[in-house]
Design an enzyme around this catalytic site. Structure first.
Site, PDB file in Angstrom:
ATOM      1  N   SER A  26       0.867  -1.180   0.000  1.00 24.64           N
ATOM      2  CA  SER A  26       0.000   0.000   0.000  1.00 24.64           C
ATOM      3  C   SER A  26       0.907   1.234   0.000  1.00 24.64           C
ATOM      4  O   SER A  26       2.109   1.131   0.301  1.00 24.64           O
ATOM      5  CB  SER A  26      -0.870  -0.006   1.247  1.00 24.64           C
ATOM      6  N   GLU A 180      -4.713 -15.581   1.839  1.00 22.02           N
ATOM      7  CA  GLU A 180      -3.515 -15.356   2.658  1.00 22.02           C
ATOM      8  C   GLU A 180      -3.864 -15.135   4.130  1.00 22.02           C
ATOM      9  O   GLU A 180      -4.141 -14.014   4.552  1.00 22.02           O
ATOM     10  CB  GLU A 180      -2.731 -14.135   2.137  1.00 22.02           C
ATOM     11  N   LYS A 222      -1.631 -18.757   0.350  1.00 24.12           N
ATOM     12  CA  LYS A 222      -0.388 -18.025   0.656  1.00 24.12           C
ATOM     13  C   LYS A 222      -0.206 -18.006   2.171  1.00 24.12           C
ATOM     14  O   LYS A 222      -0.698 -17.110   2.856  1.00 24.12           O
ATOM     15  CB  LYS A 222      -0.474 -16.602   0.087  1.00 24.12           C
ATOM     16  N   SER A 264       7.104 -14.057   2.716  1.00 20.70           N
ATOM     17  CA  SER A 264       8.405 -14.128   3.391  1.00 20.70           C
ATOM     18  C   SER A 264       8.323 -13.600   4.818  1.00 20.70           C
ATOM     19  O   SER A 264       9.098 -14.037   5.686  1.00 20.70           O
ATOM     20  CB  SER A 264       9.500 -13.417   2.587  1.00 20.70           C
TER      21      SER A 264
HETATM   22  P1  13P Z   1       6.394 -10.370   2.413  1.00 21.07           P
HETATM   23  O1  13P Z   1       6.999 -11.466   1.566  1.00 21.07           O
HETATM   24  O2  13P Z   1       7.233  -9.147   2.520  1.00 21.07           O
HETATM   25  O3  13P Z   1       5.886 -10.904   3.729  1.00 21.07           O
HETATM   26  O4  13P Z   1       5.121  -9.853   1.622  1.00 21.07           O
HETATM   27  C1  13P Z   1       4.291 -10.761   1.024  1.00 21.07           C
HETATM   28  C2  13P Z   1       2.917 -10.254   1.038  1.00 21.07           C
HETATM   29  O5  13P Z   1       2.300 -10.131   0.010  1.00 21.07           O
HETATM   30  C3  13P Z   1       2.311  -9.924   2.324  1.00 21.07           C
HETATM   31  O6  13P Z   1       0.949  -9.730   2.157  1.00 21.07           O
END
Ligand code: 13P
Length: 343
Positions: A26, A180, A222, A264
């Site tokens: 964002s 996610e 995810k 990550s």
């Molecule tokens: P990170 O890999 O930096 O955690 O980000 C992935 C992501 O899309 C978080 O919603």
């Protein structure tokens, strides 16, 4: 809904040797990242930075299956007037869009959050589809704080319910949902607690997906990996993280799900790669395991670029390198010495 087409897109998102670039920060989040490298965050600097990534041809054509965009980016044009979304399509990658609208405090659950953005989502999805997006992302955030008895079942339940509502709306709009549910790694908990909480979160999430008639063949999960909290002062070996994460996922994620693309979550670049690689060395996995990294793909590129046009090639090289390392890890073919050779 045409499930065969949704499944085709989902399969392409986790095609062998490829993974997803999460470039959907964002504006407040990318501003934080830019502050760290001394770059002023404006429409133009955000555009320039993302244009640099989407023009990194080797990364985009060989290692990246799809890119998650933020609403601002999906409508932006490159400096020469080409829509940024076209750069992604021309590289053979699939454009995706983050559709959640962030988090709000969850009433009666101090310290916990619920992800919002369901109102008018059906209409927004139609617009994004017409503009070329073929998948979407919605991130639920679950914190662990044992002293505060967090997470509560309330927070897990409402966030899973929203993920189910979002996923069903996406499929009705012919868009593949990335589901996610992120269990944060910020706390002082150990790997056992992460394993236990993530297991609960995944089970409740899949219950909701089933209840709301989401077709598992047309989605991507995810998740976070099973890791000790950052403030725990504890370390787990690469093999332990891989073994625990795969065991956890096998117990919770039906084989009908085509692929799992990890976040990550604050791991170092190389840790995120090593963990993915170790998991892909385990035999007989029922789904494809790959990356959907934000920070672990972009951190080196941001530093190398630092907002200067003369550094565009260096920024692209850094992105290509991380994308290649993670591509190898998605096949269980990464080796630590490949990192040194490139350095
Ligand atoms: P990170 O890999 O930096 O955690 O980000 C992935 C992501 O899309 C978080 O919603």
């Amino acid at each position: 809904m045409n499930l065969a087409d949704l499944n085709e897109v989902a399969q392409a998102m986790v095609a062998p040797g490829k993974g997803i670039l999460a470039a959907d920060e964002s504006s407040p989040t990318i501003t934080k990242r830019f502050n760290a490298i001394g770059v002023t965050s404006t429409d133009e600097s955000r555009r320039d930075y993302r244009e640099m990534m989407f023009r990194a041809a080797d990364a985009m054509t060989k290692y990246i299956s799809g890119v998650i965009l933020y609403d601002e980016t999906i409508w932006q044009n490159a400096k020469d007037g080409t829509p940024l979304i076209k750069l992604i399509e021309q590289a053979g990658a699939i454009p995706g869009i983050k559709v959640d609208e962030g988090t709000q405090p969850l009433p009666a659950c101090p310290g916990e959050l619920v992800t919002v953005g369901l109102d008018r989502l059906a209409e927004r999805l139609k617009k994004y589809y017409a503009h070329g997006a073929r998948f979407a992302k919605w991130r639920a955030v679950i914190d662990i704080n044992t002293a505060g008895r967090i997470p509560s079942m309330t927070a897990i339940g409402v966030n899973a319910h929203a993920l189910g509502r979002y996923a069903a709306l996406c499929q009705a709009a012919q868009i593949v949902p990335i589901v996610e549910p992120e269990v944060l790694m910020d706390g002082d908990h150990d790997i056992d607690r992460c394993f236990e909480v993530t297991t609960r979160v995944l089970n409740v999430t899949f219950q909701e997906l089933r209840k709301q008639r989401v077709a598992l063949e047309g989605m991507i999960l995810k998740p976070n990996m099973a890791v000790p909290g950052k403030k725990s002062g504890k370390n787990a070996s690469v093999e332990e993280v891989a073994e625990r994460t795969v065991r956890m996922l096998k117990a919770c994620v039906p084989a009908a799900v085509p692929g799992i693309a990890f976040l990550s979550g604050g791991q170092s670049d190389e840790e995120a790669t090593a963990h993915l690689d170790a998991m892909n060395r385990i035999d007989n996995l029922p789904w494809r395991l790959t990356f959907s990294y934000g920070r672990a793909l972009q951190a080196a590129a941001q530093k190398a670029w630092s907002g200067k046009s003369e550094n565009v090639a260096a920024g692209q090289r850094a992105l290509i390198h991380r994308a290649r390392m993670n591509s190898l890890a998605s096949k269980g073919e990464w080796r630590a010495d490949l990192e040194e050779k490139a350095a």
